[in-house]
Structure formats: structure tokens, C-alpha cells
Enzyme design. Structure first.
Site, PDB file in Angstrom:
ATOM      1  N   PRO A 163       0.815  -1.217   0.000  1.00 55.58           N
ATOM      2  CA  PRO A 163       0.000   0.000   0.000  1.00 55.58           C
ATOM      3  C   PRO A 163       0.851   1.270   0.000  1.00 55.58           C
ATOM      4  O   PRO A 163       1.847   1.379   0.720  1.00 55.58           O
ATOM      5  CB  PRO A 163      -0.811  -0.143   1.293  1.00 55.58           C
ATOM      6  CG  PRO A 163      -0.968  -1.626   1.445  1.00 55.58           C
ATOM      7  CD  PRO A 163       0.349  -2.198   0.994  1.00 55.58           C
ATOM      8  N   ASP A 164       0.451   2.205  -0.833  1.00 55.02           N
ATOM      9  CA  ASP A 164       1.099   3.521  -1.010  1.00 55.02           C
ATOM     10  C   ASP A 164       2.450   3.452  -1.707  1.00 55.02           C
ATOM     11  O   ASP A 164       3.119   4.484  -1.844  1.00 55.02           O
ATOM     12  CB  ASP A 164       1.259   4.264   0.314  1.00 55.02           C
ATOM     13  CG  ASP A 164      -0.057   4.699   0.926  1.00 55.02           C
ATOM     14  OD1 ASP A 164      -1.074   4.674   0.208  1.00 55.02           O
ATOM     15  OD2 ASP A 164      -0.080   5.047   2.110  1.00 55.02           O
ATOM     16  N   SER A 165       2.854   2.285  -2.169  1.00 52.81           N
ATOM     17  CA  SER A 165       4.196   2.175  -2.751  1.00 52.81           C
ATOM     18  C   SER A 165       4.334   2.929  -4.060  1.00 52.81           C
ATOM     19  O   SER A 165       5.415   3.445  -4.375  1.00 52.81           O
ATOM     20  CB  SER A 165       4.556   0.707  -2.972  1.00 52.81           C
ATOM     21  OG  SER A 165       3.624   0.075  -3.829  1.00 52.81           O
TER      22      SER A 165
END
EC number: 3.2.1.-
Length: 401
Positions: A163-165
Site C-alpha cells: 500500500p502507497d508504494s
């Protein structure tokens, strides 16, 4: 008197156990009724995996029972026994993550359920904010991914990769140098994970595409392409956020169409974005995108906390509103299912563990209290009883009959 207190505590514990068991039965039955495809384009009926609940949730249930708040206790029990993701991080050099993952997928297989694994260990994750951490460097991360893959083996798993990478690259938060060294490393790390995990026979991988109120379609699509989305099942939206189902479904359709266009040699700058007039966007999609959904990247969404949609604080109320961070008065969203009614939308999932804090949420103030709540919020990932109750009481649709 001492014995009586012990009896009450024991009774609360037994009642909590019964509530957890009842919650599991109800959630499992709901998952079975939902049925559907497991993200690999098939029509296979699937049951999503329910991991063990946060131990502090059981403590909250016991306290609610002792206080006579049986409906709230039943709601928390139902929430934590609804299928949701397992978040994984930690070191990859000692085999512990391999053993942990192997135990999860083995337990899921025994229950004939599909586990959702949220891998959250990329170096520099969360731009060193509330959920800072991750592997120390690329070598450590690739070793960790290799151990995760060994743990999964040939069993089934749905992977929500980092997530959010991609929506929050090192270059987005001022952590990179002029040459983009850390951002290049991020793509290398995600690329290795994609290559390694998609080679597993039972694993389906989705990449981070943020959410519908963050990057434009034209901005996120090149990131997905560079990360190797064509080798995956597609992308996921709204992880740990609050955007509405309708907004996410439209954004997902636009991202999917733009991805097909771009992977076919088109220019992503020509794609409509989520703020384009919908009629104009549909006209573009009809002209540039195949009508066959099997030819397009698919997506999944996080509905764990979006029942009441996003939080809109007054713009001048806080120096940094942080509308994503433990916003007050939110509710659980729709139950996890792989039957969404949309051929591009593979599943609604509870990716974020509802009831676990997003962090201190100081909103640009010195703290220590979250000014939107007037309390000190637990660190990211710890159980937040106040928020857990809010999510249950405000769930849309209602969690309990």
C-alpha cells in the site's frame, strides 16, 4: 468479594467467546452467500479468509459485556470475524516470515478460503510518517519477498502489494535525490515482487493505485505501467481510505481503460481523468477501449471503512487536516465479496483492519491529542476502541440486523 469479581470476569470471557463464535458464523455465511470470482477471471465460487482477531478486540468485547452493552459487543465481534486482510512485514533473513506466511495459507486452505495478504515492508514506506518502517534496503526487501513467496508456495493467495508504494513514491515526499535514486529503487523492488509472486501458480497480485481523490488517471497509469502491471491481475484502490463505492468504481474503470490504451502504445496524457465530464469520458472509452473486460486490467477496492464516505473538515480548521487519518464518525462499508456485479471489479475487500489506528493524527498541530477527537490516538496498527465502536455503529449498510 474477590471470588465474585473473578466470576464476573470469567463470565465476560465466556460471553465474549460466544459472541466471537456467533460473529464468525454470521460472517462466514455472508461470505459464502457473496461467492464469485477470485480475481483470476474465473467464475469459481470462493470464500474469503478470516484471520485471528486483534487480541485487544477481545478485551474490548469483554469490557462491553461487563458493562451490559451487548449489542456493541456483538457488533465488534461481527466486525473482527468478517474476512479481512493479513498485514505482513518484518525481516527476511531468518525464515520467520516464510513460516508465518506458510501458516496463514495452510490455515486458509484447510478452511477452503482465499487469504488476502497485504505486503507492507518496502523501504521508506509511508514516507517515514506514522507507519514508517520497512526493509532497510533493496537487498533486504528482495530477500523478504523471496521468503514470502516460499511461504505461499503452490497454495492460493490474493496479494495486495505494498500500500502507497506507487501513489507515494520517495520523489513525492522530498526524500529522493536529484537523480531519483530511491524512486528508481522503489520500482526495482516492486518489479522484483511482481516477477517473483506472479510466478507462483496460485497467487494473484494487485498493484497500488492510490484512490480516486489522489492521483489523476493520467498520473497513476504511467506508474502502474513502469511497475509491471501487465504481469499482474491489475490494481487496488482505497487501501486504508474512505472514498465512496461509486467514486471508486468510476475511477477504476477509467484507470483500467487508460492502462489498456497505454499498454497498447497509446499516450496516457490523452486519457480522461476522474474529473472529466462523464459523458465525454464514456465517449473516449467507447472509442479507445475494447468492450471485452477480459482484455483489460481488473481492480479490487477496500470497503473496510468507507460506509459513510470521506471526512470533510473545514479547510482552515487544522494546519494539515489529514482526512485519511482516523477521521471521526466514519462507518464500516460493504461486506467483502468477490461478486461485485462489475466485470472489471474483482472484489470488495477489507484491506485495512477496521478498528486499528492510523496513527497519532496530529493534523499539523503540536499534539499530543488529535484535535478532531480530543484524545491521544494509539500508534499506527494498534487497536483503537473508540474508532472501532464508531465504525460498527455507523456502518453502511448496517452490520447487525
Amino acid at each position: 468479594m474477590h471470588r465474585r469479581r473473578r466470576g464476573i470476569a470469567a463470565g465476560a470471557g465466556a460471553a465474549a467467546a460466544l459472541l466471537l463464535a456467533a460473529g464468525f458464523t454470521g460472517a462466514a455465511e455472508a461470505a459464502d452467500r457473496a461467492g464469485g470470482a477470485d480475481g483470476k477471471r474465473g467464475a469459481e465460487r470462493v470464500r474469503l479468509y478470516t484471520p485471528p482477531a486483534n487480541p485487544d478486540a477481545r478485551t474490548q468485547i469483554e469490557e462491553l459485556v461487563r458493562s451490559g452493552k451487548y449489542r456493541d459487543a456483538a457488533g465488534i465481534a461481527r466486525m473482527v470475524t468478517t474476512p479481512q486482510a493479513v498485514w505482513l512485514n518484518g525481516s527476511g533473513d531468518d525464515g520467520r516470515i516464510r513460516q508465518e506466511v506458510a501458516g496463514i495459507v495452510r490455515d486458509a486452505a484447510r478452511k477452503r478460503a482465499l487469504p488476502v495478504l497485504s505486503l507492507y515492508n518496502v523501504p521508506g514506506r509511508d514516507c517515514s510518517q506514522y507507519s514508517a518502517g520497512g526493509a532497510a534496503n533493496t537487498a533486504e526487501y528482495t530477500a523478504w519477498i523471496d521468503e514470502v513467496a516460499r511461504g505461499i508456495g503452490t497454495r492460493r493467495a490474493l496479494v495486495v502489494l505494498e500500500p502507497d508504494s506507487l501513489a507515494l513514491l520517495p520523489s513525492d515526499c522530498g526524500q529522493d535525490d536529484d537523480r531519483g535514486t530511491l524512486t528508481d529503487a522503489r520500482y526495482e523492488e516492486i518489479g522484483h515482487a511482481v516477477e517473483t509472486l506472479t510466478a507462483l501458480p496460485g497467487t494473484t497480485v494487485y498493484l497500488d493505485a492510490g484512490h480516486s481523490n489522489w492521483h489523476s488517471v493520467r498520473s497513476i497509469v504511467p506508474r502502474l505501467v513502469r511497475a509491471g502491471v501487465e504481469r499482474t491481475a491489475g490494481f487496488y484502490l482505497n487501501a486504508s481510505n474512505y472514498r465512496s463505492d461509486d467514486e471508486l468504481a468510476w475511477y477504476g474503470k477509467l484507470v483500467s481503460g487508460c492502462l489498456e490504451h497505454t499498454l497498447g502504445g497509446g499516450d496516457p496524457a490523452s486519457c480522461p481523468d476522474q474529473w472529466t465530464d462523464r459523458n465525454d469520458a464514456r465517449t473516449w472509452l467507447d472509442a479507445h477501449v475494447t468492450p471485452d473486460p477480459s482484455d483489460q486490467p481488473h481492480f479490487v477496492t477496500d470497503t473496510s471503512r468507507n460506509g459513510r464516505g470521506p471526512w470533510y473538515p473545514e479547510t482552515d480548521q487544522y494546519p494539515d487536516p489529514q482526512d485519511w487519518c482516523n477521521p471521526p464518525d466514519r462507518g464500516l462499508g460493504r461486506q467483502p465479496t468477490t461478486r461485485t456485479g462489475d466485470p472489471l471489479h474483482d472484489a470488495r475487500l477489507w484491506i485495512k483492519i477496521p478498528g486499528e489506528s492510523d496513527g497519532a493524527c496530529l493534523r499539523g498541530t503540536e499534539g499530543p491529542e488529535d484535535p478532531a477527537r480530543g484524545t491521544v490516538a494509539p500508534p499506527a496498527g494498534q487497536w483503537f476502541p473508540e474508532q472501532a465502536l464508531e465504525l460498527v455503529r455507523n456502518s453502511v449498510p448496517p452490520l447487525l440486523p
